[in-house]
Design a protein around this motif. Structure first.
Motif, mmCIF file in Angstrom:
data_model
loop_
_atom_site.group_PDB
_atom_site.id
_atom_site.type_symbol
_atom_site.label_atom_id
_atom_site.label_comp_id
_atom_site.label_asym_id
_atom_site.label_seq_id
_atom_site.Cartn_x
_atom_site.Cartn_y
_atom_site.Cartn_z
ATOM 1 N N ALA A 69 0.680 -1.198 -0.020
ATOM 2 C CA ALA A 69 -0.133 0.086 0.123
ATOM 3 C C ALA A 69 0.811 1.254 0.071
ATOM 4 C CB ALA A 69 -0.947 0.144 1.128
ATOM 5 N N GLY A 70 0.594 2.132 -1.028
ATOM 6 C CA GLY A 70 1.786 3.110 -1.164
ATOM 7 C C GLY A 70 2.779 2.852 -2.000
ATOM 8 N N ALA A 71 2.403 1.947 -3.159
ATOM 9 C CA ALA A 71 3.436 1.317 -3.970
ATOM 10 C C ALA A 71 4.403 2.377 -4.712
ATOM 11 C CB ALA A 71 2.923 0.232 -4.931
ATOM 12 N N TYR A 72 3.874 3.380 -5.041
ATOM 13 C CA TYR A 72 4.811 4.498 -5.729
ATOM 14 C C TYR A 72 4.742 3.956 -7.033
ATOM 15 C CZ TYR A 72 8.362 8.067 -6.308
ATOM 16 O OH TYR A 72 8.884 9.052 -6.951
ATOM 17 N N THR A 73 6.197 3.861 -7.424
ATOM 18 C CA THR A 73 6.500 3.389 -8.782
ATOM 19 C C THR A 73 6.708 2.152 -9.119
ATOM 20 O OG1 THR A 73 8.909 4.062 -8.765
ATOM 21 C CG2 THR A 73 7.480 5.788 -9.285
ATOM 22 N N GLY A 74 6.520 1.270 -8.120
ATOM 23 C CA GLY A 74 6.745 -0.232 -7.985
ATOM 24 C C GLY A 74 7.925 -0.568 -7.663
ATOM 25 N N LEU A 75 8.942 0.271 -7.123
ATOM 26 C CA LEU A 75 10.260 -0.384 -6.839
ATOM 27 C C LEU A 75 10.251 -1.062 -5.603
ATOM 28 C CD1 LEU A 75 12.346 2.983 -7.353
ATOM 29 C CD2 LEU A 75 12.100 1.169 -8.867
ATOM 30 N N SER A 76 9.448 -0.813 -4.599
ATOM 31 C CA SER A 76 9.185 -1.914 -3.618
ATOM 32 C C SER A 76 8.609 -3.100 -3.902
ATOM 33 C CB SER A 76 8.497 -1.306 -2.297
ATOM 34 O OG SER A 76 7.144 -0.851 -2.802
ATOM 35 N N LYS A 108 1.717 -13.972 -3.874
ATOM 36 C CA LYS A 108 0.707 -13.050 -4.718
ATOM 37 C C LYS A 108 0.863 -11.658 -3.952
ATOM 38 C CE LYS A 108 -4.279 -12.753 -5.705
ATOM 39 N NZ LYS A 108 -5.692 -13.433 -5.398
ATOM 40 N N ILE A 109 1.038 -10.592 -4.900
ATOM 41 C CA ILE A 109 1.374 -9.367 -4.597
ATOM 42 C C ILE A 109 0.252 -8.562 -5.028
ATOM 43 C CG2 ILE A 109 3.102 -7.503 -4.456
ATOM 44 C CD1 ILE A 109 5.182 -9.658 -4.877
ATOM 45 N N ILE A 110 -0.152 -7.591 -4.182
ATOM 46 C CA ILE A 110 -1.220 -6.466 -4.668
ATOM 47 C C ILE A 110 -0.640 -5.248 -4.385
ATOM 48 C CG2 ILE A 110 -3.843 -5.749 -4.389
ATOM 49 C CD1 ILE A 110 -3.371 -8.737 -5.053
ATOM 50 N N ALA A 111 -0.376 -4.374 -5.300
ATOM 51 C CA ALA A 111 0.358 -3.224 -5.296
ATOM 52 C C ALA A 111 -0.847 -1.920 -5.382
ATOM 53 C CB ALA A 111 1.151 -3.166 -6.289
ATOM 54 N N ILE A 112 -0.808 -1.415 -4.666
ATOM 55 C CA ILE A 112 -1.903 -0.014 -4.617
ATOM 56 C C ILE A 112 -1.222 1.191 -4.500
ATOM 57 C CG2 ILE A 112 -3.884 0.928 -3.292
ATOM 58 C CD1 ILE A 112 -3.896 -1.836 -1.658
ATOM 59 N N GLU A 113 -1.548 2.030 -5.514
ATOM 60 C CA GLU A 113 -1.005 3.354 -5.764
ATOM 61 C C GLU A 113 -1.836 4.343 -6.456
ATOM 62 O OE1 GLU A 113 0.849 6.850 -5.941
ATOM 63 O OE2 GLU A 113 1.799 5.106 -4.946
ATOM 64 N N PRO A 114 -2.225 5.443 -5.756
ATOM 65 C CA PRO A 114 -3.353 6.463 -6.347
ATOM 66 C C PRO A 114 -2.958 7.317 -7.491
ATOM 67 C CG PRO A 114 -2.354 7.025 -4.113
ATOM 68 C CD PRO A 114 -1.879 5.885 -4.398
ATOM 69 N N ASP A 115 -1.523 7.731 -7.435
ATOM 70 C CA ASP A 115 -1.276 8.845 -8.336
ATOM 71 C C ASP A 115 -1.192 8.385 -9.882
ATOM 72 O OD1 ASP A 115 -0.014 11.689 -9.080
ATOM 73 O OD2 ASP A 115 1.335 10.449 -9.590
ATOM 74 N N GLU A 116 -1.580 9.020 -10.836
ATOM 75 C CA GLU A 116 -1.730 8.583 -12.073
ATOM 76 C C GLU A 116 -0.195 8.101 -12.774
ATOM 77 O OE1 GLU A 116 -3.796 9.265 -16.393
ATOM 78 O OE2 GLU A 116 -3.956 10.936 -15.003
ATOM 79 N N ALA A 117 0.684 9.607 -12.531
ATOM 80 C CA ALA A 117 2.053 9.274 -13.058
ATOM 81 C C ALA A 117 2.876 8.387 -12.432
ATOM 82 C CB ALA A 117 2.638 10.611 -13.038
ATOM 83 N N VAL A 123 2.855 -0.767 4.473
ATOM 84 C CA VAL A 123 2.229 0.550 4.344
ATOM 85 C C VAL A 123 3.033 1.727 4.394
ATOM 86 C CG1 VAL A 123 0.339 1.974 5.553
ATOM 87 C CG2 VAL A 123 0.346 -0.427 5.713
ATOM 88 N N ASP A 124 3.109 2.524 3.517
ATOM 89 C CA ASP A 124 4.050 3.961 3.243
ATOM 90 C C ASP A 124 2.993 4.956 2.509
ATOM 91 O OD1 ASP A 124 5.532 5.825 3.302
ATOM 92 O OD2 ASP A 124 7.125 4.828 2.343
ATOM 93 N N ILE A 125 2.141 5.351 3.422
ATOM 94 C CA ILE A 125 0.893 6.259 2.812
ATOM 95 C C ILE A 125 0.896 7.785 3.201
ATOM 96 C CG2 ILE A 125 -0.532 4.311 1.965
ATOM 97 C CD1 ILE A 125 -2.081 4.581 4.461
ATOM 98 N N CYS A 179 4.661 -4.105 8.042
ATOM 99 C CA CYS A 179 5.756 -3.238 7.901
ATOM 100 C C CYS A 179 5.361 -1.675 7.284
ATOM 101 C CB CYS A 179 6.506 -3.915 6.782
ATOM 102 S SG CYS A 179 8.163 -2.862 6.334
ATOM 103 N N LEU A 180 5.669 -0.815 8.081
ATOM 104 C CA LEU A 180 5.140 0.660 7.759
ATOM 105 C C LEU A 180 6.308 1.593 8.081
ATOM 106 C CD1 LEU A 180 2.349 2.062 9.873
ATOM 107 C CD2 LEU A 180 3.973 0.349 10.760
ATOM 108 N N GLU A 181 6.092 2.889 7.279
ATOM 109 C CA GLU A 181 6.770 4.137 7.862
ATOM 110 C C GLU A 181 5.716 4.960 8.305
ATOM 111 O OE1 GLU A 181 9.213 8.098 6.229
ATOM 112 O OE2 GLU A 181 9.198 5.962 5.058
ATOM 113 N N LEU A 182 5.731 5.370 9.821
ATOM 114 C CA LEU A 182 4.986 6.205 10.373
ATOM 115 C C LEU A 182 5.422 7.733 9.905
ATOM 116 C CD1 LEU A 182 4.952 4.315 13.735
ATOM 117 C CD2 LEU A 182 3.264 4.532 12.387
ATOM 118 N N HIS A 183 4.231 8.493 9.988
ATOM 119 C CA HIS A 183 4.476 10.041 9.495
ATOM 120 C C HIS A 183 3.807 10.793 10.556
ATOM 121 C CE1 HIS A 183 4.875 7.575 5.708
ATOM 122 N NE2 HIS A 183 5.857 8.425 5.447
#
Length: 258
Positions: free
Chosen positions: A86-93, A105-114, A189-191, A213-217
């Motif tokens: 969640a928060g897959a960005y450009t797919g590097l992770s 099985k990997i589900i990659a979730i990213e909201p930004d179009e670019a 999670v990195d959102i 696994c997450l980064e807290l903000h």
């Protein structure tokens, strides 16, 4: 003084692209602003695969974090079978997980179009990846995605009534139902602060997650850590690696070797 200011950026480019190529790319970005966003192919360390990064963006740092510094380099006792990024960005992770755990099985979730378009490019060769263009949120529908000016890796949700670009929203319950998942072995999670709302309303789905696994903000949104730790009271095993926290249930099959 110029060298001191420029060194962190040069170091990141060198680690990502190699010394000569990195220096040339950084020089091009500094001298020719129009080159920002230009795609470059980068070999993945220890692999025959390549990924793409955009010059002059946070892609460079993300590549270094994931592939050079081993941001997700946990040594699990067993390989995860289901991963949600969640928060897959450009797919590097996502690409890192797909290479390290080819049977997962990997589900990659990213909201930004670019970012999502580049995620599709960077994960195109992985049959075990399913990409979803959406924001992970607490309700279905639409949310606003805003740019606070820190680069494409720091886009944040402004809520359903916030100012920004509207993007579709998906919930964890949606993910479990639509992808027929009984258990998520690893939820990454990195959102950018939306973990506060996510974990404050986690009762319906958190029982089906084995490790997180997450980064807290908290620096963006105070209360993120409080909401997270209140939600994961049953996850009594905790490890830290850089900025990331990994929590697991006592009975987790993933419990790291070290």
């Amino acid at each position: 003084e110029f060298v001191v200011r420029a060194w962190p950026q040069f170091s990141a480019y060198a680690r990502c692209l190699g010394m000569a190529r990195g220096a040339a790319a950084l020089g091009m970005v500094r001298c020719w602003p129009a080159s920002r966003g230009r795609l470059m192919e980068v070999p993945v360390p220890g692999s025959a695969r390549t990924v793409q990064v955009r010059l002059g963006t946070s892609d460079i740092n993300v590549f270094v974090h994931v592939f050079r510094w081993g941001e997700y380099g946990w040594e699990f006792a067993e390989s995860p079978r289901v991963i949600v990024d969640a928060g897959a960005y450009t797919g590097l992770s996502t690409a890192y997980f797909a290479m390290r755990y080819p049977a997962a099985k990997i589900i990659a979730i990213e909201p930004d179009e670019a970012n999502f378009e580049l995620l599709l490019r960077n994960t195109a060769g992985f049959a075990n990846v399913q990409a979803v263009r959406a924001a992970l949120w607490v309700e279905q529908g639409s949310v606003a995605l805003a740019d606070p000016g820190h680069g494409p890796w720091a886009l944040r949700l402004a809520g359903t009534a916030g100012a920004g670009t509207p993007v579709p929203a998906i919930t964890m319950d949606d993910v479990l139902r639509e992808y027929h998942l009984d258990t998520i072995d690893l939820l990454k999670v990195d959102i950018e602060g939306s973990e506060k709302e996510l974990f404050a309303a986690a009762d319906s789905w958190i029982g089906q997650v084995d490790a997180i696994c997450l980064e807290l903000h908290d620096r963006f949104k105070p209360g993120c850590s409080r909401a997270f730790y209140q939600a994961v009271g049953d996850f009594r095993t905790e490890f830290r690696l850089g900025e990331d926290v990994l929590v697991l249930r006592d009975e987790s099959r993933l419990c790291p070797v070290s």
